[in-house]
Design a protein around this motif. Sequence first.
Motif, PDB file in Angstrom:
ATOM      1  N   THR A   1      45.098  35.103  45.540  1.00  0.00           N
ATOM      2  CA  THR A   1      46.353  35.849  45.707  1.00  0.00           C
ATOM      3  C   THR A   1      47.271  35.143  46.702  1.00  0.00           C
ATOM      4  OG1 THR A   1      45.255  37.933  45.155  1.00  0.00           O
ATOM      5  CG2 THR A   1      47.333  38.088  46.370  1.00  0.00           C
ATOM      6  N   VAL A   2      46.708  34.671  47.788  1.00  0.00           N
ATOM      7  CA  VAL A   2      47.500  33.921  48.772  1.00  0.00           C
ATOM      8  C   VAL A   2      48.099  32.679  48.115  1.00  0.00           C
ATOM      9  CG1 VAL A   2      47.361  32.536  50.888  1.00  0.00           C
ATOM     10  CG2 VAL A   2      46.295  34.800  50.803  1.00  0.00           C
ATOM     11  N   LYS A   3      47.297  31.977  47.330  1.00  0.00           N
ATOM     12  CA  LYS A   3      47.792  30.787  46.636  1.00  0.00           C
ATOM     13  C   LYS A   3      48.952  31.126  45.705  1.00  0.00           C
ATOM     14  CE  LYS A   3      44.200  28.306  45.461  1.00  0.00           C
ATOM     15  NZ  LYS A   3      43.178  27.647  44.623  1.00  0.00           N
ATOM     16  N   LYS A   4      48.810  32.226  44.981  1.00  0.00           N
ATOM     17  CA  LYS A   4      49.874  32.658  44.077  1.00  0.00           C
ATOM     18  C   LYS A   4      51.144  32.997  44.845  1.00  0.00           C
ATOM     19  CE  LYS A   4      46.655  34.491  40.662  1.00  0.00           C
ATOM     20  NZ  LYS A   4      46.096  35.715  40.075  1.00  0.00           N
ATOM     21  N   LEU A   5      50.998  33.670  45.959  1.00  0.00           N
ATOM     22  CA  LEU A   5      52.163  34.021  46.766  1.00  0.00           C
ATOM     23  C   LEU A   5      52.818  32.780  47.361  1.00  0.00           C
ATOM     24  CD1 LEU A   5      50.776  37.211  48.542  1.00  0.00           C
ATOM     25  CD2 LEU A   5      52.547  37.131  46.767  1.00  0.00           C
ATOM     26  N   GLU A   6      52.012  31.869  47.855  1.00  0.00           N
ATOM     27  CA  GLU A   6      52.562  30.629  48.408  1.00  0.00           C
ATOM     28  C   GLU A   6      53.325  29.830  47.357  1.00  0.00           C
ATOM     29  OE1 GLU A   6      49.341  29.653  51.960  1.00  0.00           O
ATOM     30  OE2 GLU A   6      48.991  28.818  49.959  1.00  0.00           O
ATOM     31  N   ASN A   7      52.819  29.843  46.131  1.00  0.00           N
ATOM     32  CA  ASN A   7      53.451  29.110  45.025  1.00  0.00           C
ATOM     33  C   ASN A   7      54.566  29.908  44.359  1.00  0.00           C
ATOM     34  OD1 ASN A   7      51.757  26.904  45.400  1.00  0.00           O
ATOM     35  ND2 ASN A   7      50.192  27.737  44.031  1.00  0.00           N
TER      36      ASN A   7
ATOM     37  N   MET B   1      35.241  24.548  39.672  1.00  0.00           N
ATOM     38  CA  MET B   1      34.325  25.684  39.681  1.00  0.00           C
ATOM     39  C   MET B   1      35.087  26.996  39.904  1.00  0.00           C
ATOM     40  SD  MET B   1      31.008  26.407  41.925  1.00  0.00           S
ATOM     41  CE  MET B   1      30.388  28.049  42.031  1.00  0.00           C
ATOM     42  N   VAL B   2      36.044  27.003  40.854  1.00  0.00           N
ATOM     43  CA  VAL B   2      36.827  28.203  41.119  1.00  0.00           C
ATOM     44  C   VAL B   2      37.588  28.604  39.868  1.00  0.00           C
ATOM     45  CG1 VAL B   2      38.768  29.125  42.431  1.00  0.00           C
ATOM     46  CG2 VAL B   2      36.995  27.831  43.600  1.00  0.00           C
ATOM     47  N   ALA B   3      38.174  27.614  39.192  1.00  0.00           N
ATOM     48  CA  ALA B   3      38.929  27.902  37.969  1.00  0.00           C
ATOM     49  C   ALA B   3      38.021  28.525  36.919  1.00  0.00           C
ATOM     50  CB  ALA B   3      39.588  26.639  37.428  1.00  0.00           C
ATOM     51  N   GLN B   4      36.800  28.014  36.817  1.00  0.00           N
ATOM     52  CA  GLN B   4      35.846  28.566  35.845  1.00  0.00           C
ATOM     53  C   GLN B   4      35.478  29.995  36.220  1.00  0.00           C
ATOM     54  OE1 GLN B   4      34.960  27.126  33.001  1.00  0.00           O
ATOM     55  NE2 GLN B   4      33.838  28.979  32.462  1.00  0.00           N
ATOM     56  N   LEU B   5      35.253  30.244  37.516  1.00  0.00           N
ATOM     57  CA  LEU B   5      34.946  31.605  37.968  1.00  0.00           C
ATOM     58  C   LEU B   5      36.086  32.552  37.619  1.00  0.00           C
ATOM     59  CD1 LEU B   5      33.365  31.236  41.523  1.00  0.00           C
ATOM     60  CD2 LEU B   5      32.359  32.430  39.579  1.00  0.00           C
ATOM     61  N   ILE B   6      37.300  32.107  37.880  1.00  0.00           N
ATOM     62  CA  ILE B   6      38.461  32.949  37.594  1.00  0.00           C
ATOM     63  C   ILE B   6      38.561  33.222  36.101  1.00  0.00           C
ATOM     64  CG2 ILE B   6      40.991  33.032  37.652  1.00  0.00           C
ATOM     65  CD1 ILE B   6      40.784  31.425  40.280  1.00  0.00           C
ATOM     66  N   LYS B   7      38.338  32.207  35.317  1.00  0.00           N
ATOM     67  CA  LYS B   7      38.419  32.354  33.863  1.00  0.00           C
ATOM     68  C   LYS B   7      37.381  33.346  33.342  1.00  0.00           C
ATOM     69  CE  LYS B   7      38.538  29.598  29.676  1.00  0.00           C
ATOM     70  NZ  LYS B   7      38.299  28.292  29.109  1.00  0.00           N
ATOM     71  N   ASN B   8      36.192  33.311  33.942  1.00  0.00           N
ATOM     72  CA  ASN B   8      35.095  34.177  33.488  1.00  0.00           C
ATOM     73  C   ASN B   8      35.200  35.602  34.020  1.00  0.00           C
ATOM     74  OD1 ASN B   8      33.942  32.078  32.067  1.00  0.00           O
ATOM     75  ND2 ASN B   8      32.577  31.490  33.740  1.00  0.00           N
TER      76      ASN B   8
ATOM     77  N   TYR C   1      35.774  39.595  46.032  1.00  0.00           N
ATOM     78  CA  TYR C   1      36.922  39.986  46.838  1.00  0.00           C
ATOM     79  C   TYR C   1      37.504  38.806  47.614  1.00  0.00           C
ATOM     80  CZ  TYR C   1      39.670  42.475  50.342  1.00  0.00           C
ATOM     81  OH  TYR C   1      40.676  42.902  51.156  1.00  0.00           O
ATOM     82  N   ASN C   2      36.654  38.018  48.251  1.00  0.00           N
ATOM     83  CA  ASN C   2      37.135  36.885  49.039  1.00  0.00           C
ATOM     84  C   ASN C   2      37.893  35.894  48.157  1.00  0.00           C
ATOM     85  OD1 ASN C   2      37.235  35.253  51.537  1.00  0.00           O
ATOM     86  ND2 ASN C   2      36.013  33.843  50.307  1.00  0.00           N
TER      87      ASN C   2
ATOM     88  N   THR D   1      37.062  39.030  34.547  1.00  0.00           N
ATOM     89  CA  THR D   1      38.200  39.797  34.065  1.00  0.00           C
ATOM     90  C   THR D   1      38.927  40.470  35.220  1.00  0.00           C
ATOM     91  OG1 THR D   1      36.768  41.669  33.661  1.00  0.00           O
ATOM     92  CG2 THR D   1      37.215  40.210  31.788  1.00  0.00           C
ATOM     93  N   ASN D   2      38.203  40.821  36.267  1.00  0.00           N
ATOM     94  CA  ASN D   2      38.832  41.448  37.418  1.00  0.00           C
ATOM     95  C   ASN D   2      38.209  40.878  38.684  1.00  0.00           C
ATOM     96  OD1 ASN D   2      40.049  43.020  39.308  1.00  0.00           O
ATOM     97  ND2 ASN D   2      39.646  44.949  38.281  1.00  0.00           N
ATOM     98  N   LEU D   3      38.782  39.813  39.168  1.00  0.00           N
ATOM     99  CA  LEU D   3      38.266  39.115  40.339  1.00  0.00           C
ATOM    100  C   LEU D   3      38.227  40.022  41.565  1.00  0.00           C
ATOM    101  CD1 LEU D   3      37.222  36.328  41.011  1.00  0.00           C
ATOM    102  CD2 LEU D   3      39.554  35.637  41.567  1.00  0.00           C
TER     103      LEU D   3
END
Length: 161
Positions: free
Chosen positions: A24-30, A1-8, A17-18, A10-12
């Motif tokens: 963003t934290v996930k991206k930084l950790e990875n 579901m999160v992936a679908q939200l992100i895909k839909n 915001y949450n 254009t500017n999360l």
Amino acid sequence: MVAQLIKNQTNLYDTDYNLWILETVKKLENRDFHSVEWENLIEEVLDLSKKEKRKLQSLLKKLIEHLLKLTYWESELERNRNHWRREIRNFRQQIQEELIDSPSLKVYMIEIFDECYQKGRRLASDASGLPLNTFPEKPESFCGAFGNAPLEQILDENWLP
């Protein structure tokens, strides 16, 4: 579901915001630095400093207000003395905690002290109904007679007017 939200989205950042924070934290950790929205992240990090400064300013104004009420609002002194003293201690403790976490904010507090004193003075006047000129116009007149610099005196946990 999160992936679908992100895909839909254009500017999360603007729409959820949450979720933007979590992603963003996930991206930084990875170490996925290429997909981080750097402009928004930089804006948020700068905003953290602004929030800390606003919090410190608010605490200082409230501390000054309560010190002035304790000193000059004689008709309410007997009924409110303990409450005001508790508030004074609480504000001082919170300020000290902020300064322990961010010692560099001490310089900022020195810069805003006179402005905070004036605002605290107006708040005390509003709360008490006493004319503004009841309260000393300059902080030195209020606490400077006790030997320390006004800000140092106001923050001193052992000092009460």
